[in-house]
Design a protein around this motif. Structure first.
Motif, short mmCIF file in Angstrom:
data_model
loop_
_atom_site.label_atom_id
_atom_site.label_comp_id
_atom_site.label_asym_id
_atom_site.label_seq_id
_atom_site.Cartn_x
_atom_site.Cartn_y
_atom_site.Cartn_z
N MET A 93 6.53 46.79 22.08
CA MET A 93 6.45 45.61 22.04
C MET A 93 4.12 45.32 20.58
O MET A 93 4.56 44.39 20.62
N ARG A 97 10.47 47.04 25.54
CA ARG A 97 11.40 45.84 25.49
C ARG A 97 12.07 46.78 26.01
O ARG A 97 12.84 47.92 25.26
N ASN A 133 11.15 43.65 30.02
CA ASN A 133 10.05 43.78 29.77
C ASN A 133 9.25 44.75 30.44
O ASN A 133 8.37 43.95 31.30
C1 LIG Z 1 10.39 40.24 27.28
O1 LIG Z 1 9.65 39.53 25.74
C2 LIG Z 1 10.34 38.32 24.69
C3 LIG Z 1 9.27 38.99 23.40
O2 LIG Z 1 8.28 38.77 24.00
C4 LIG Z 1 10.51 37.49 24.49
O3 LIG Z 1 11.35 36.81 23.80
C5 LIG Z 1 11.25 37.35 26.67
O4 LIG Z 1 12.09 36.13 26.80
C6 LIG Z 1 11.08 38.06 27.66
N1 LIG Z 1 11.63 38.26 27.82
C7 LIG Z 1 11.42 38.20 29.55
C8 LIG Z 1 12.11 38.06 30.90
O5 LIG Z 1 10.07 37.96 29.80
#
Ligand SMILES: *[C@@H]1O[C@H](CO)[C@@H](O)[C@H](O)[C@H]1NC(C)=O
Length: 208
Positions: free
Chosen positions: A43, A57, A123
Motif C-alpha cells: 500500500m 493488499r 488488507n
Molecule cells: C483495503 O484497502 C483498500 C485501499 O485503501 C480499500 O479500498 C478497501 O476497502 C480495503 N478493504 C478492506 C477489506 O478493508
C-alpha cells in the motif's frame, strides 16, 4: 561402540518412520496446478515496508484460464508469506523444497479460509514478527484431506517479479538492545574506573 550402534539403529528406525510417513501424504509442489490468480500489492509504493506497520493488499481468485471445474476439489485456501530467493542468500534455513511439508520458504501463514468462488481480498498488516527480507505471497487450494491441490503466487515461476521488501523490527530491536547493553557495560566500566581513581586520590591525600 555400543552407543554408536544404538545411535545408528535409532537413525535407521527414525528415517524409516519418516519415509513411511512421507509415503502416505507427500504433496509435491511440482504436481500442483497453478490455477489461482494471486496478487500482493504494497500500500506504499517503491519503499521497503515496515513490519508491524505497513500493509499489503492481497487478492486471490480462480484463474480465468483454469478448467471450468478447476476449483471443485478446494475446501480451503491457505495464504502464505514466502521468502523470495534474494532473502534466501546466505540463509540456508529458508530453502525451498519440492515436498511442500519440507518447504522452509513459505512458513508464515497469513490466513486460512473456506474456499469461496468469488474473488477475495485482504488488507494485511505485515506482522511484527516478520523478519527483514524480500517476499511474495502464495495461496494454496487445499482439498478435503488437507492436502494442497493447487496454488497461485504473486510472482512469476522464477520468483523475480512483484517482490516486496520488508524491514523487520525484531532485527532492529536486537541491534538496539546490543547497543544499549554495550553502552551500559561501557558506562558501568567508566564509573568503576572513576570510583577507583577517586578512592586512590583520597588515599593519596590522606597520606600527605
Ligand atoms: C483495503 O484497502 C483498500 C485501499 O485503501 C480499500 O479500498 C478497501 O476497502 C480495503 N478493504 C478492506 C477489506 O478493508
Amino acid at each position: 561402540m555400543a552407543i554408536q550402534n544404538f545411535l545408528f539403529a535409532s537413525l535407521l528406525i527414525f528415517s524409516s518412520i519418516e519415509s513411511n510417513h512421507g509415503a502416505t501424504e507427500v504433496s509435491l509442489f511440482s504436481n500442483l496446478e497453478n490455477s489461482l490468480e494471486v496478487t500482493a500489492k504494497p500500500m506504499k509504493d517503491g519503499v521497503v515496508l515496515e513490519a508491524g506497520k505497513d500493509m499489503v493488499r492481497i487478492t486471490w481468485m480462480l484463474k480465468s484460464t483454469a478448467k471450468v471445474d478447476g476449483d471443485a476439489a478446494f475446501r480451503t485456501v491457505e495464504v502464505k508469506l514466502c521468502y523470495a530467493p534474494i532473502s534466501q542468500v546466505d540463509r540456508p534455513w529458508r530453502k525451498t523444497h519440492n515436498e511442500i511439508s519440507k518447504d522452509k520458504s513459505c512458513l508464515h501463514k497469513i490466513v486460512s479460509k473456506p474456499y469461496d468462488k468469488i474473488p477475495q481480498s485482504l488488507n494485511w498488516t505485515i506482522e511484527r514478527d516478520i523478519s527483514t527480507g524480500t517476499y511474495f505471497v502464495r495461496a494454496y487450494g487445499i482439498g478435503v484431506n488437507g492436502q494442497e491441490v493447487a496454488y497461485g503466487q504473486s510472482t512469476d515461476a522464477e520468483k523475480t517479479t512483484n517482490l516486496f521488501g520488508v524491514e523487520g523490527i525484531s532485527g532492529r530491536h536486537t541491534s538496539l538492545d546490543v547497543a544499549s547493553i554495550c553502552f551500559s557495560v561501557f558506562s558501568f566500566g567508566s564509573l568503576l574506573v572513576f570510583l577507583v581513581k577517586e578512592k586512590r586520590k583520597v588515599k593519596l591525600q590522606q597520606r600527605k
